[in-house]
Design a protein around this motif. Sequence first.
Motif, PDB file in Angstrom:
ATOM      1  N   UNK A   1       0.844  -1.192   0.000  1.00 47.25           N
ATOM      2  CA  UNK A   1       0.000   0.000   0.000  1.00 47.25           C
ATOM      3  C   UNK A   1       0.877   1.238   0.000  1.00 47.25           C
ATOM      4  N   UNK A   2       0.400   2.278  -0.670  1.00 44.38           N
ATOM      5  CA  UNK A   2       1.160   3.519  -0.730  1.00 44.38           C
ATOM      6  C   UNK A   2       0.537   4.627   0.119  1.00 44.38           C
ATOM      7  N   UNK A   3      -0.528   4.274   0.857  1.00 44.37           N
ATOM      8  CA  UNK A   3      -1.178   5.268   1.709  1.00 44.37           C
ATOM      9  C   UNK A   3      -1.876   4.579   2.865  1.00 44.37           C
ATOM     10  N   UNK A   4      -1.857   5.242   4.018  1.00 48.57           N
ATOM     11  CA  UNK A   4      -2.642   4.824   5.171  1.00 48.57           C
ATOM     12  C   UNK A   4      -3.372   6.067   5.655  1.00 48.57           C
ATOM     13  N   UNK A   5      -4.691   5.986   5.710  1.00 53.28           N
ATOM     14  CA  UNK A   5      -5.523   7.145   6.013  1.00 53.28           C
ATOM     15  C   UNK A   5      -6.449   6.811   7.177  1.00 53.28           C
ATOM     16  N   UNK A   6      -5.955   6.910   8.409  1.00 50.76           N
ATOM     17  CA  UNK A   6      -6.815   6.606   9.558  1.00 50.76           C
ATOM     18  C   UNK A   6      -7.825   7.711   9.812  1.00 50.76           C
ATOM     19  N   UNK A   7      -9.050   7.309  10.138  1.00 51.34           N
ATOM     20  CA  UNK A   7     -10.127   8.245  10.431  1.00 51.34           C
ATOM     21  C   UNK A   7     -10.824   7.782  11.711  1.00 51.34           C
ATOM     22  N   UNK A   8     -11.028   8.699  12.639  1.00 52.33           N
ATOM     23  CA  UNK A   8     -11.744   8.398  13.877  1.00 52.33           C
ATOM     24  C   UNK A   8     -13.062   9.147  13.865  1.00 52.33           C
ATOM     25  N   UNK A   9     -14.143   8.411  14.059  1.00 53.00           N
ATOM     26  CA  UNK A   9     -15.464   9.008  14.200  1.00 53.00           C
ATOM     27  C   UNK A   9     -15.925   8.816  15.631  1.00 53.00           C
ATOM     28  N   UNK A  10     -16.631   9.791  16.137  1.00 51.49           N
ATOM     29  CA  UNK A  10     -17.196   9.675  17.473  1.00 51.49           C
ATOM     30  C   UNK A  10     -18.502   8.890  17.415  1.00 51.49           C
ATOM     31  N   UNK A  11     -18.982   8.490  18.577  1.00 48.35           N
ATOM     32  CA  UNK A  11     -20.211   7.704  18.649  1.00 48.35           C
ATOM     33  C   UNK A  11     -21.348   8.412  17.923  1.00 48.35           C
ATOM     34  N   UNK A  12     -22.123   7.650  17.175  1.00 45.50           N
ATOM     35  CA  UNK A  12     -23.282   8.106  16.402  1.00 45.50           C
ATOM     36  C   UNK A  12     -22.909   8.909  15.158  1.00 45.50           C
ATOM     37  N   UNK A  13     -21.646   8.936  14.787  1.00 47.85           N
ATOM     38  CA  UNK A  13     -21.263   9.584  13.539  1.00 47.85           C
ATOM     39  C   UNK A  13     -21.131   8.526  12.460  1.00 47.85           C
ATOM     40  N   UNK A  14     -21.148   8.959  11.219  1.00 52.22           N
ATOM     41  CA  UNK A  14     -21.059   8.019  10.106  1.00 52.22           C
ATOM     42  C   UNK A  14     -20.286   8.651   8.959  1.00 52.22           C
TER      43      UNK A  14
ATOM     44  N   UNK B   1      -3.666   6.154  -6.182  1.00 49.48           N
ATOM     45  CA  UNK B   1      -3.915   4.974  -5.365  1.00 49.48           C
ATOM     46  C   UNK B   1      -3.963   3.746  -6.257  1.00 49.48           C
ATOM     47  N   UNK B   2      -3.594   2.623  -5.709  1.00 55.93           N
ATOM     48  CA  UNK B   2      -3.596   1.384  -6.472  1.00 55.93           C
ATOM     49  C   UNK B   2      -4.990   0.810  -6.628  1.00 55.93           C
ATOM     50  N   UNK B   3      -5.100  -0.358  -7.270  1.00 52.23           N
ATOM     51  CA  UNK B   3      -6.398  -0.975  -7.515  1.00 52.23           C
ATOM     52  C   UNK B   3      -6.968  -1.701  -6.299  1.00 52.23           C
ATOM     53  N   UNK B   4      -6.203  -1.802  -5.198  1.00 54.05           N
ATOM     54  CA  UNK B   4      -6.682  -2.486  -3.997  1.00 54.05           C
ATOM     55  C   UNK B   4      -6.796  -1.474  -2.865  1.00 54.05           C
ATOM     56  N   UNK B   5      -7.968  -1.464  -2.222  1.00 52.80           N
ATOM     57  CA  UNK B   5      -8.211  -0.635  -1.048  1.00 52.80           C
ATOM     58  C   UNK B   5      -8.639  -1.567   0.068  1.00 52.80           C
ATOM     59  N   UNK B   6      -7.966  -1.488   1.206  1.00 49.34           N
ATOM     60  CA  UNK B   6      -8.335  -2.292   2.372  1.00 49.34           C
ATOM     61  C   UNK B   6      -8.733  -1.365   3.498  1.00 49.34           C
ATOM     62  N   UNK B   7      -9.834  -1.697   4.161  1.00 43.50           N
ATOM     63  CA  UNK B   7     -10.337  -0.891   5.265  1.00 43.50           C
ATOM     64  C   UNK B   7     -10.338  -1.727   6.527  1.00 43.50           C
ATOM     65  N   UNK B   8      -9.832  -1.171   7.610  1.00 45.67           N
ATOM     66  CA  UNK B   8      -9.795  -1.819   8.914  1.00 45.67           C
ATOM     67  C   UNK B   8     -10.771  -1.096   9.825  1.00 45.67           C
ATOM     68  N   UNK B   9     -11.705  -1.841  10.396  1.00 50.25           N
ATOM     69  CA  UNK B   9     -12.694  -1.260  11.293  1.00 50.25           C
ATOM     70  C   UNK B   9     -12.268  -1.522  12.736  1.00 50.25           C
ATOM     71  N   UNK B  10     -12.228  -0.482  13.526  1.00 44.62           N
ATOM     72  CA  UNK B  10     -11.862  -0.601  14.935  1.00 44.62           C
ATOM     73  C   UNK B  10     -12.964  -0.005  15.801  1.00 44.62           C
ATOM     74  N   UNK B  11     -13.134  -0.536  16.972  1.00 47.71           N
ATOM     75  CA  UNK B  11     -14.130   0.002  17.902  1.00 47.71           C
ATOM     76  C   UNK B  11     -15.427  -0.765  17.837  1.00 47.71           C
ATOM     77  N   UNK B  12     -16.526  -0.063  17.984  1.00 53.91           N
ATOM     78  CA  UNK B  12     -17.832  -0.724  18.053  1.00 53.91           C
ATOM     79  C   UNK B  12     -18.295  -1.202  16.682  1.00 53.91           C
ATOM     80  N   UNK B  13     -19.265  -2.092  16.682  1.00 47.80           N
ATOM     81  CA  UNK B  13     -19.834  -2.653  15.462  1.00 47.80           C
ATOM     82  C   UNK B  13     -20.457  -1.540  14.621  1.00 47.80           C
ATOM     83  N   UNK B  14     -20.284  -1.654  13.309  1.00 50.42           N
ATOM     84  CA  UNK B  14     -20.863  -0.678  12.390  1.00 50.42           C
ATOM     85  C   UNK B  14     -21.262  -1.397  11.106  1.00 50.42           C
ATOM     86  N   UNK B  15     -21.831  -0.677  10.187  1.00 49.90           N
ATOM     87  CA  UNK B  15     -22.230  -1.227   8.893  1.00 49.90           C
ATOM     88  C   UNK B  15     -21.505  -0.465   7.801  1.00 49.90           C
TER      89      UNK B  15
END
Length: 139
Positions: free
Chosen positions: A54-67, A78-92
């Motif tokens: 990967x050539x970029x890491x873009x961490x984003x923090x949202x507070x509770x009830x934000x989307x 950016x390349x043809x592959x994007x991977x997203x890591x979800x941390x914290x509470x369950x989301x959709x």
Amino acid sequence: MLTQQFTCNYGVAYKHVVAMGTEPLDATSPPVILSTLDLLHARTRSAIPLSQEFNELYPVLYLEHQAMNFHDDGEPGLGPVVSSLSLGSTCRMKFRLKAKHQAQFEGVRPRDRTVLDLPLRHGSVVVQEGHDLQKRRYR
């Protein structure tokens, strides 16, 4: 509150609505950034064995009830592959077709265009592959 999210960027410059700096993504990056990058590489390669670094890491923090609003990850550079890591509470994470591609997919309701709705728990990684994916849908 003056912001909807807290974010920073490592690697390739990210064109964002607001001006933000970009830090190098190399051995001088903070250990948490490098370990996250290693985790994403390992999990991505378990799905796509020949994927590039990967050539970029873009961490984003949202507070509770934000989307995150629907968007695509089709930034130039950016390349043809994007991977997203979800941390914290369950989301959709929902994927929907862009309106201009709606007619090509029968069975997708014109009103919401949702084609995939993923429940994500803490530690979930979503791997997206292909430039066409960014052209046809929002996440």
